[in-house]
Design a protein around this motif. Sequence first.
Motif, mmCIF file in Angstrom:
data_model
loop_
_atom_site.group_PDB
_atom_site.id
_atom_site.type_symbol
_atom_site.label_atom_id
_atom_site.label_comp_id
_atom_site.label_asym_id
_atom_site.label_seq_id
_atom_site.Cartn_x
_atom_site.Cartn_y
_atom_site.Cartn_z
ATOM 1 N N GLU A 1 0.836 -1.205 0.000
ATOM 2 C CA GLU A 1 0.000 0.000 0.000
ATOM 3 C C GLU A 1 0.870 1.253 0.000
ATOM 4 O O GLU A 1 0.661 2.178 -0.799
ATOM 5 C CB GLU A 1 -0.909 0.008 1.230
ATOM 6 N N SER A 2 1.835 1.287 0.886
ATOM 7 C CA SER A 2 2.694 2.468 1.014
ATOM 8 C C SER A 2 3.531 2.692 -0.245
ATOM 9 O O SER A 2 3.686 3.834 -0.688
ATOM 10 C CB SER A 2 3.612 2.315 2.231
ATOM 11 N N LEU A 3 4.058 1.622 -0.806
ATOM 12 C CA LEU A 3 4.878 1.760 -2.015
ATOM 13 C C LEU A 3 4.043 2.196 -3.211
ATOM 14 O O LEU A 3 4.487 3.024 -4.012
ATOM 15 C CB LEU A 3 5.614 0.452 -2.316
ATOM 16 N N LEU A 4 2.829 1.662 -3.334
ATOM 17 C CA LEU A 4 1.983 2.100 -4.447
ATOM 18 C C LEU A 4 1.601 3.567 -4.284
ATOM 19 O O LEU A 4 1.610 4.329 -5.257
ATOM 20 C CB LEU A 4 0.730 1.241 -4.564
ATOM 21 N N ARG A 5 1.315 3.979 -3.071
ATOM 22 C CA ARG A 5 0.987 5.385 -2.822
ATOM 23 C C ARG A 5 2.179 6.274 -3.203
ATOM 24 O O ARG A 5 2.020 7.325 -3.809
ATOM 25 C CB ARG A 5 0.611 5.585 -1.356
ATOM 26 N N GLU A 6 3.384 5.810 -2.883
ATOM 27 C CA GLU A 6 4.602 6.576 -3.167
ATOM 28 C C GLU A 6 4.938 6.590 -4.657
ATOM 29 O O GLU A 6 5.252 7.632 -5.226
ATOM 30 C CB GLU A 6 5.774 5.969 -2.381
ATOM 31 N N LEU A 7 4.878 5.430 -5.294
ATOM 32 C CA LEU A 7 5.334 5.315 -6.681
ATOM 33 C C LEU A 7 4.240 5.560 -7.711
ATOM 34 O O LEU A 7 4.538 5.882 -8.862
ATOM 35 C CB LEU A 7 5.927 3.911 -6.915
ATOM 36 N N GLY A 8 2.994 5.375 -7.305
ATOM 37 C CA GLY A 8 1.891 5.466 -8.256
ATOM 38 C C GLY A 8 1.326 6.850 -8.459
ATOM 39 O O GLY A 8 0.537 7.076 -9.382
ATOM 40 N N GLY A 9 1.699 7.778 -7.606
ATOM 41 C CA GLY A 9 1.211 9.146 -7.744
ATOM 42 C C GLY A 9 -0.307 9.216 -7.732
ATOM 43 O O GLY A 9 -0.977 8.452 -7.046
ATOM 44 N N LYS A 10 -0.823 10.114 -8.537
ATOM 45 C CA LYS A 10 -2.269 10.348 -8.569
ATOM 46 C C LYS A 10 -3.014 9.343 -9.443
ATOM 47 O O LYS A 10 -4.232 9.375 -9.519
ATOM 48 C CB LYS A 10 -2.537 11.769 -9.044
ATOM 49 N N LYS A 11 -2.273 8.438 -10.088
ATOM 50 C CA LYS A 11 -2.911 7.418 -10.934
ATOM 51 C C LYS A 11 -3.581 6.324 -10.112
ATOM 52 O O LYS A 11 -4.411 5.589 -10.620
ATOM 53 C CB LYS A 11 -1.872 6.757 -11.857
ATOM 54 N N PHE A 12 -3.202 6.214 -8.832
ATOM 55 C CA PHE A 12 -3.685 5.113 -8.012
ATOM 56 C C PHE A 12 -4.193 5.588 -6.661
ATOM 57 O O PHE A 12 -3.647 6.502 -6.074
ATOM 58 C CB PHE A 12 -2.551 4.105 -7.752
ATOM 59 N N GLY A 13 -5.233 4.911 -6.198
ATOM 60 C CA GLY A 13 -5.648 4.980 -4.811
ATOM 61 C C GLY A 13 -5.150 3.685 -4.193
ATOM 62 O O GLY A 13 -5.457 2.604 -4.695
ATOM 63 N N ALA A 14 -4.355 3.760 -3.142
ATOM 64 C CA ALA A 14 -3.737 2.576 -2.551
ATOM 65 C C ALA A 14 -4.351 2.287 -1.187
ATOM 66 O O ALA A 14 -4.471 3.183 -0.345
ATOM 67 C CB ALA A 14 -2.237 2.779 -2.420
ATOM 68 N N PHE A 15 -4.728 1.024 -0.990
ATOM 69 C CA PHE A 15 -5.380 0.598 0.242
ATOM 70 C C PHE A 15 -4.852 -0.780 0.627
ATOM 71 O O PHE A 15 -4.354 -1.513 -0.225
ATOM 72 C CB PHE A 15 -6.900 0.527 0.049
ATOM 73 N N SER A 16 -5.007 -1.155 1.890
ATOM 74 C CA SER A 16 -4.652 -2.500 2.317
ATOM 75 C C SER A 16 -5.604 -2.935 3.420
ATOM 76 O O SER A 16 -6.207 -2.105 4.105
ATOM 77 C CB SER A 16 -3.203 -2.568 2.798
ATOM 78 N N ALA A 17 -5.722 -4.257 3.562
ATOM 79 C CA ALA A 17 -6.602 -4.809 4.586
ATOM 80 C C ALA A 17 -6.185 -6.249 4.862
ATOM 81 O O ALA A 17 -5.440 -6.848 4.098
ATOM 82 C CB ALA A 17 -8.059 -4.767 4.127
ATOM 83 N N GLY A 18 -6.709 -6.777 5.978
ATOM 84 C CA GLY A 18 -6.383 -8.140 6.359
ATOM 85 C C GLY A 18 -7.601 -8.976 6.663
ATOM 86 O O GLY A 18 -8.668 -8.457 6.983
#
Length: 175
Positions: free
Chosen positions: A22-39
């Motif tokens: 989640e954190s890496l996608l938020r960092e590398l994906g910019g505004k192209k992605f909404g990044a979330f995680s769950a368990g």
Amino acid sequence: MKDKCNVLFLCWANSARSIMAESLLRELGGKKFGAFSAGVEPAARAHPLALAQLEPHVTSEQPVHPKSWRRFADADAEPMDIIIAMCAQSGALSPTLFPGTPIFCRWNFPDPVEAQGSTAEQARAFEKVFRQILRRISVFVALPLHSMKRADTITTIDNLRETDPSASFKVDDDA
């Protein structure tokens, strides 16, 4: 696919692998992605060794913490475009449990939380998984998702695990 792609990373405890993704996608994906995680069974807190891996690489001040997948399954939840299971247990969840028609893919990584040995050996296990996730996210963000057909998107995202240069670290791909 729309301009902004919402991606949910699922894991058993949502304390390490999915938090890092989640954190890496938020960092590398910019505004192209909404990044979330769950368990599936969320831990009380993010694992300190996972957070230690993120610290030098992630500038986002958005806090990360374990959450239940059920938060994303509510009828009024923001629909996810892509759901990526990070372990076999989370891969058992059905995409039909989530609103909309998310693409469901599997990237099974070993759980660094289960690493045995000294603190240094445990930290190395976290670093190894972190680097695997980083490589995969780096390739993922470069995909032309908005112009790909649904079936091609599923195959391409699933196959990122096949081309991962870190394959020497045993990954459970039985799911």
